[in-house]
Design an enzyme around this catalytic site. Structure first.
Site, mmCIF file in Angstrom:
data_model
loop_
_atom_site.group_PDB
_atom_site.id
_atom_site.type_symbol
_atom_site.label_atom_id
_atom_site.label_comp_id
_atom_site.label_asym_id
_atom_site.label_seq_id
_atom_site.Cartn_x
_atom_site.Cartn_y
_atom_site.Cartn_z
ATOM 1 N N SER A 135 0.856 -1.175 0.000
ATOM 2 C CA SER A 135 0.000 0.000 0.000
ATOM 3 C C SER A 135 0.899 1.234 0.000
ATOM 4 O O SER A 135 1.866 1.307 -0.769
ATOM 5 C CB SER A 135 -0.939 -0.036 1.210
ATOM 6 O OG SER A 135 -1.784 1.093 1.241
ATOM 7 N N TYR A 149 -5.131 7.947 -6.437
ATOM 8 C CA TYR A 149 -4.144 7.041 -5.859
ATOM 9 C C TYR A 149 -4.556 6.622 -4.452
ATOM 10 O O TYR A 149 -4.573 5.426 -4.128
ATOM 11 C CB TYR A 149 -2.772 7.725 -5.826
ATOM 12 C CG TYR A 149 -1.680 6.842 -5.265
ATOM 13 C CD1 TYR A 149 -1.121 5.835 -6.032
ATOM 14 C CD2 TYR A 149 -1.215 7.033 -3.968
ATOM 15 C CE1 TYR A 149 -0.119 5.020 -5.521
ATOM 16 C CE2 TYR A 149 -0.217 6.220 -3.445
ATOM 17 C CZ TYR A 149 0.333 5.221 -4.228
ATOM 18 O OH TYR A 149 1.312 4.411 -3.700
ATOM 19 N N LYS A 153 -5.617 2.855 -2.710
ATOM 20 C CA LYS A 153 -4.875 2.294 -1.579
ATOM 21 C C LYS A 153 -5.758 2.178 -0.330
ATOM 22 O O LYS A 153 -5.633 1.212 0.433
ATOM 23 C CB LYS A 153 -3.631 3.144 -1.287
ATOM 24 C CG LYS A 153 -2.593 3.118 -2.405
ATOM 25 C CD LYS A 153 -2.114 1.705 -2.712
ATOM 26 C CE LYS A 153 -0.953 1.686 -3.689
ATOM 27 N NZ LYS A 153 -0.480 0.320 -3.994
#
Length: 280
Positions: A135, A149, A153
């Site tokens: 992650s 993004y 994650k």
């Protein structure tokens, strides 16, 4: 610990490469899952008996079962799956397209989920195994310019936290790794991707773009030490669920957790007031 068989995605560079090298140095076997097998030719040449490439694009769902089957046919088991393949995307939430968001979600969540589902039956049967999810500190906190993004994650971390509870009774560990800024190829132009920035968000996001690309080569994190830390966590009597890596990740995640706690306590009475009155 007896020699293990690793399946590592994105093994040609960055954390994937560092983990592959660390595992091989420890005497383990590595199936390096990469889009271009030639990208790990030097690794295979250095460890011809214990390193070999597996052609795999993580977003090719149809290819995943065959790739896993190749490893199982050759070695009979997969002890550690490392879902590492990925890249960064910078852009305003309003301006990031649906296609960009879907593609990144496929790479960072759907692909790892598909691979995890493919290896779990064997791990459950043997009563041992580990899933390592790469992650980011961006999976625990976010800021303007990295909405897509962080979304991917955050999603990976939520999925993996539930997964950890489900597979723990079968002797399988789940380790979520949360790096800060490391000297991998992540920040390199052409690797770090950018959505189109219009005039509305240009002033706010240009510093984010230039800051991320300008940091390339000067990040404080060492990928080799990161790989050592991951191996240490996997070898621990109790593997942690989450492992922040790098001083910046520790500091930023600590600050985010403290901020969240402060806000929770500030609004606690309003939050609790949403319940039915006692006795009703």
């Amino acid at each position: 610990m007896s020699p293990r068989v690793w399946l590592i995605t994105g093994a040609s560079s960055g954390f994937g490469r560092a983990l592959a090298e660390a595992a091989l140095a420890a005497g383990d076997t590595v199936a390096a899952a990469v889009r271009k097998p030639d990208s790990v030719a030097d690794l295979v040449a250095a460890y011809p008996e214990r390193a070999w490439p597996v052609q795999l694009d993580v977003t090719d769902d149809a290819r995943v079962p065959a790739a896993v089957a190749e490893v199982l046919d050759r070695h009979g088991r997969i002890d550690v799956l490392v879902n590492n393949a990925g890249f960064g995307l910078v852009g305003a939430a309003e301006e990031t397209t649906a296609a960009e968001l879907r593609d990144l979600m496929h790479l960072h969540l759907f692909g790892p989920a598909e691979l995890t589902r493919a290896v779990l039956p064997g791990m459950r049967e043997r009563g041992t195994g580990a899933i390592v999810q790469l992650s980011s500190q961006g999976g625990r906190l976010s800021f303007g310019g990295i909405s897509a993004y962080s979304a991917t994650k955050f999603a990976l971390e939520g999925w993996s936290e539930a997964l950890a509870a489900e597979v723990k009774p079968f002797g399988i560990d789940v380790l979520i790794v949360e790096p800060g800024a490391f000297r991998t190829g992540f920040n390199k132009p052409g690797v770090l991707k950018f959505s189109e920035i219009g005039e509305v968000y240009r002033e706010a996001l240009e510093p984010v773009r230039s800051g991320l690309t300008g940091a390339d080569g000067g990040q404080p994190g060492d990928p080799v030490r990161a790989a050592e830390a991951i191996l240490t966590a996997l070898a621990a009597e109790e593997t942690p669920l989450r492992l922040p890596l790098g001083s910046d990740a520790v500091e930023n995640i600590s600050a985010a957790l403290e901020s969240a706690r402060t806000e929770l306590l500030k609004w606690e009475q309003v939050s609790r007031g949403a319940d039915f009155p006692a006795g009703e």
